[in-house]
Design an enzyme around this catalytic site. Structure first.
Site, PDB file in Angstrom:
ATOM      1  N   CYS A  80      38.558  80.584   5.072  1.00  0.00           N
ATOM      2  CA  CYS A  80      39.179  79.510   5.851  1.00  0.00           C
ATOM      3  C   CYS A  80      39.868  80.015   7.107  1.00  0.00           C
ATOM      4  O   CYS A  80      39.928  79.300   8.113  1.00  0.00           O
ATOM      5  CB  CYS A  80      40.185  78.748   4.978  1.00  0.00           C
ATOM      6  SG  CYS A  80      41.339  79.796   4.079  1.00  0.00           S
TER       7      CYS A  80
ATOM      8  N   GLU B 253      49.536  80.103  -3.733  1.00  0.00           N
ATOM      9  CA  GLU B 253      49.601  80.134  -2.263  1.00  0.00           C
ATOM     10  C   GLU B 253      50.704  79.196  -1.785  1.00  0.00           C
ATOM     11  O   GLU B 253      50.520  78.380  -0.880  1.00  0.00           O
ATOM     12  CB  GLU B 253      48.249  79.722  -1.661  1.00  0.00           C
ATOM     13  CG  GLU B 253      47.065  80.474  -2.281  1.00  0.00           C
ATOM     14  CD  GLU B 253      45.730  80.168  -1.628  1.00  0.00           C
ATOM     15  OE1 GLU B 253      45.061  81.124  -1.186  1.00  0.00           O
ATOM     16  OE2 GLU B 253      45.354  78.980  -1.540  1.00  0.00           O
TER      17      GLU B 253
END
Lengths: 656, 656
Positions: free
Chosen positions: B417, B324
């Site tokens: 998230c 990521e």
């Protein structure tokens, strides 16, 4: 089981051979539905002065000993000792670490077949064979991780356990050791394990498949070695069980494991590239041995998807680091290419199987492309450092977190699948040069060396002199005792637009048909054939749907893809600013100051003036500074001088 | 701790405000070294007829309730109950699942400040606050995963535990609940935990940092709320401890965690993008509160690296799925953009902090770009589905294994998230429109609504009428009681090359300086100002080093990036074959048949004729078929009609 005794290999001459059981990495049974037959490693020899011969010698002298050293240093051998109950050491490394032992062992077996006097290698093979036998459980089970570290988990995690994957590599090592006669008794170990698999997973047994294919092709090969049909039936059963989503769901999903659709119905390669390619190898093996054409049809269909939509110009497979996976169609980023070494090797092995099955030149073309680029690049000049991932571009300022994100070859990896895979391929490389069929001999890969075969009941031999891939001239001397005509088929690679053939010094008209020049005659002993493949520099462009290299060309010559390296740029030049000047001819030649590169390319370049901002509402036309001369070197040799930036695809300066 | 009692918020009018303690997401202390001061959520209002107002209403009516429902459905609330000893349930979900509760709670607090009558939201806030207090240990520790599932692992895995990350989000929720007065007692829970952190990690304590930054900005905010200096000192200590490689080594390496170099010396953004951006937010917060300019200097230097070399045209950050992470400089693939929603939100929050610190328009420009593109795209039209990853291209035949590899918005994620991060940003969005400084009021983001402030000791109010971002005309009505001159500063976005200003109906010459038109005068009540930003369609090109979009343009208008969607192509057309015809003007307008898109673009296109092979040694010039008309829609609205292919960067047909 075919009993073979350990002996000196016959010289690469006109010695006798057993046509139904070639000592080859892939050996279809006499009844297999194949078009071509492999010759075997004793029927071919690579001249150590040629490029492939040098690779093979480096493999024997450096790569295999390096692998053996690292198996000791990283605990792979110790794991097996612990499994044998000879130490109380904890398991170390990856849970599939045994497979690195098996692959090295396979490579050692192939190498010993050529170099039986190598005492060090012999001792590794002997010791490891004995150790494997001791580490094997009374029921035949052999896996040091599950024996030492997780006995309760045995057979419980098919997605991730790699138990059948490791079993497959054990089987392949045993097949190599048996076929070569180097260590026939390893096959008994493999058979005990395989018999356990038949009992557990065979008809009426567990309906499970392995998350990482490999067992399928291995069992087919074990069947070929032994003639024991249940092995082949189990391989087929593992194929037939796919497509039910037994693997996954979860984060990866069944397509990652090629378990989303029955193998015969798949239209696209998906998921983890190495898994896909090993599975495809198994599909061809089972298809030709069972005569099930639907498996071969599916494999050829998937080949078209893979090669026409998802393969790099280097022959590499796998566009994504995430999941080590194939990308979407035409998703072929050069910088983030995962292009795992093992995938390139798997592609080479799969294409060989397709070539044997069909005789189609396109599979030999693909082998050649992968071998000289995607496979060869993985090994350093000294044979002791390796790339795991083989991108086609490394940017200025490149960073990455994992080992394989490094822009340099490493001596070993925590997941060390690639180095021993190279070892086993290179050790058996001469087994992939040529084939025989009813009408004669077919040469697919050109290398200095020789091949022998029995053709039309007679022994024939072809000696090859060539500087291929650096030059396109291939000189063959045919020695034949046959008094009837037979056909020498010479592949004309797909990259070659023009060539000439001379026989006995005189030009002949020999149109290539389906990728081969076929020369049929009664061959007088000592007849020379010269195949001259024109080898101009090619400016390769990609399909318009490949977004990642739009406006770029790749330079290629013969089978070799070339690249630009930072080391050849003037100091301070940023590689990303370099453009190819399309108006300047690209020349091929030797450069005295670059002795490691037998042929380099020289091209005209321009430097793009970098913009001030990342995005601008501005004319799209780049501005260019003064011209410069560019040097392109063979892609497979990059990174041997420095870790600097590199790129295969070169943006072309807009003209007009 | 600032004591605030729960009360109705003052109307968004000319009511009194406490200038030193704005009810804002970021509230520098009076002594902080900042250029601009936030106004607070009670000093601004978004008209529900405008785009931002509609987003905020959708957030209140759909996204927040959806998040609350999912916290119940996915076990986040049950985890806290188990931690409180009220159930024996096993922990479920990600080990940092508490943070989703905290972020939703923060969003609910901001929303309740605007909608105090929302009984359902009120009950969620009350119940959750009470539950958190019960789940807290006697020592102040509060983390349901480590309490329920892994008590022996507490504080033992700083790389991965996310304990301080979760603590940070708890603190931010508490700060929001206290500043708004919605639930001031949550701050007591947060302080108990923060006091434990000071004891454990403060001077003389453990020299450790969290693998996922967040605690730094949170502690700075808690200091701002309470004036308790040890919180700020601990935030600074966490920053100062970075760069020693406390995190890693291992597969990820310290750069993944921004722990490879001291924060003040970093020259490049690295590793996990959200971690990097949250860390940068903390650096600015600590820098302005301590007066440590070296932190701000480093943050501005990293901004230049991020924005000039590694940010997508949508304002998104993070080029790689793997880790990521940020990519190499200019590594900006549109198809494999990770572009996590949380990174875009973090960038927005970080840029706001930089804007307050410096007053530089470039940070407001970046907020606007991220908000209208990289953030907005993450939410579906109905507010209940979300992208985790926000690529700029989705190919024909796209597949991916993980949730975020899907080409569609999902209702929730196993790692959830992003949705609650949207909830808290949208609920506080009106807090980011404008600022005050000694000389007046600065409007950074344009939206129908109003802002109030105290300027030069007097209350002023600006009502805004605009259809921004669809149109560039912004009408402001200034109501001021001040009898001395003050400056109304209006941002002229970086995308805008031409604009006009009228005051009281008459044109004025008002050159923008440093990104703002500054209008200084004694403002007669009811004075109208019209800022007319010309909004032509822009053909945006990328820096020549961005390989992934060479030969392409992105269409943009105002702050909005546009894209092509499959839904707007003739049936059977493959999006990857579409080219923009550069000779045809691109027009902006409304289309009756596309009511969800207030302004669409119409362009000329050509279809490239796909080649037969993936690679060819052929002329690079593409061939094109018949022209067609292309429709481009706002990028942030893609994927609301179908999951079909999409692309922002459009290849330009070669001409001439």
């Amino acid at each position: 089981m075919t009993e073979q005794k350990l002996s000196e290999p016959p010289p690469a001459g006109l010695g006798p051979r057993e046509p139904t059981a070639p000592v080859a990495p892939v050996a279809p049974r006499p009844g297999a539905v194949v078009t071509l037959r492999p010759l075997g490693v004793h029927e071919a020899r690579l001249d150590p002065g040629g490029l492939l011969g040098r690779w093979q010698r480096r493999n024997a002298e450096d790569t295999i000993p390096h692998c053996v050293d690292n198996l000791h240093a990283h605990g792979n051998i110790a794991n097996l000792r612990a499994a044998a109950g000879e130490s109380g050491d904890a398991f170390t490394g990856m849970w599939f670490a045994d497979s690195d032992v098996h692959k090295t062992l396979e490579g050692a077996a192939w190498e010993l077949a050529s170099s039986p006097g190598d005492a060090s290698l012999r001792s590794f093979v002997d010791d490891t064979t004995a150790l494997l036998a001791r580490a094997q459980g009374p029921d035949g089970y052999l896996n040091s991780y599950f024996t030492v570290a997780a006995p309760d988990e045995r057979w419980r995690r098919p997605e991730w356990s790699h138990e059948l994957y490791c079993a497959g590599h054990l089987v392949q090592a045993a097949v190599a050791a048996a076929r070569t006669g180097v260590r026939p008794d390893l096959a008994a170990v493999a058979r005990r394990f395989a018999d356990l698999l038949v009992e557990r997973f065979g008809p009426g047994g567990a309906e499970e498949v392995c998350g990482h294919p490999e067992i399928e092709t291995a069992l087919a090969e074990l069947y070929r070695l032994t003639g024991h049909r249940p092995y082949l039936d189990l391989a087929r059963r593992f194929l037939d069980l796919r497509g039910r989503g037994l693997l996954g769901p979860g984060r990866f999903g069944p397509a990652y494991y090629q378990d989303h659709v029955p193998v015969r119905e798949a239209a696209e390669v998906t998921g983890h590239a190495v898994r896909q390619l090993y599975l495809l190898a198994g599909m061809v093996d089972v298809g030709v041995e069972t005569g099930d054409h639907t498996l071969l049809d599916a494999a050829e269909r998937l080949w078209e998807d893979a090669v026409h939509r998802r393969t790099y110009v280097t022959g590499a497979h796998g566009s994504r680091h995430r999941d080590e996976a194939y990308g979407d169609p035409y998703e072929l980023p050069p910088d983030r290419a995962y292009a795992e070494t093992c995938a390139a090797i798997a592609s080479f092995q799969w294409n060989w199987r397709l070539l044997l099955a069909t005789g189609r030149a396109r599979y030999a073309d693909e082998m050649e492309r992968a071998l000289y680029n995607a496979v060869a690049v993985a090994v350093s000049l000294d044979g002791r450092r390796f790339f795991y991932s083989n991108p086609l571009q490394s940017r200025t300022g490149h960073t990455g977190s994992g080992e394989e994100a490094q822009a340099r070859r490493l001596p070993w990896y925590s997941c060390a699948c690639c180095p021993p895979n190279i070892a086993r391929l290179m050790a058996s490389l001469h087994g992939y040069l040529a084939t025989a069929a009813g009408d004669g001999l077919q040469i697919h890969l050109y290398a200095a060396g020789s091949v022998t075969a029995e053709v039309a009941g007679s022994a024939v031999r072809v000696d090859v002199r060539t500087e291929y891939p650096w030059q396109g001239r291939i000189e063959l001397t045919v020695t034949s005792e046959a008094d009837t005509p037979w056909t020498l088929a010479l592949r004309v690679p797909d990259w070659c637009d023009a060539y000439a053939v001379r026989i006995g010094g005189g030009p002949v008209t020999a149109p290539a048909r389906d990728g081969y020049v076929r020369l049929t005659r009664v061959w007088a002993p000592g007849t020379t054939v010269v195949l001259d493949l024109e080898m101009p520099v090619r400016r390769v462009t990609a399909h318009p749907r490949v977004d990642a290299v739009r406006g770029c060309v790749a330079l290629a010559r013969g089978p070799l893809v070339y690249c630009l390296e930072q080391a050849d740029l003037p100091p301070g030049t940023v590689l990303e600013d370099v453009r190819l000047d399309p108006a300047v001819a690209v020349e091929a030649g030797r450069r005295e100051d670059l002795p490691d590169f037998p042929v380099v390319l020289t091209a005209g370049g321009r430097l793009a003036e970098p913009g001030a901002s990342l995005y601008a509402a501005a004319p799209a036309r780049e501005r260019h500074g003064a011209p410069l001369t560019l040097t392109a070197v063979p892609y497979f040799l990059w990174g041997n001088r420095s870790e600097g930036p590199m790129r295969v695809w070169i943006p072309v300066a807009a003209t007009g």
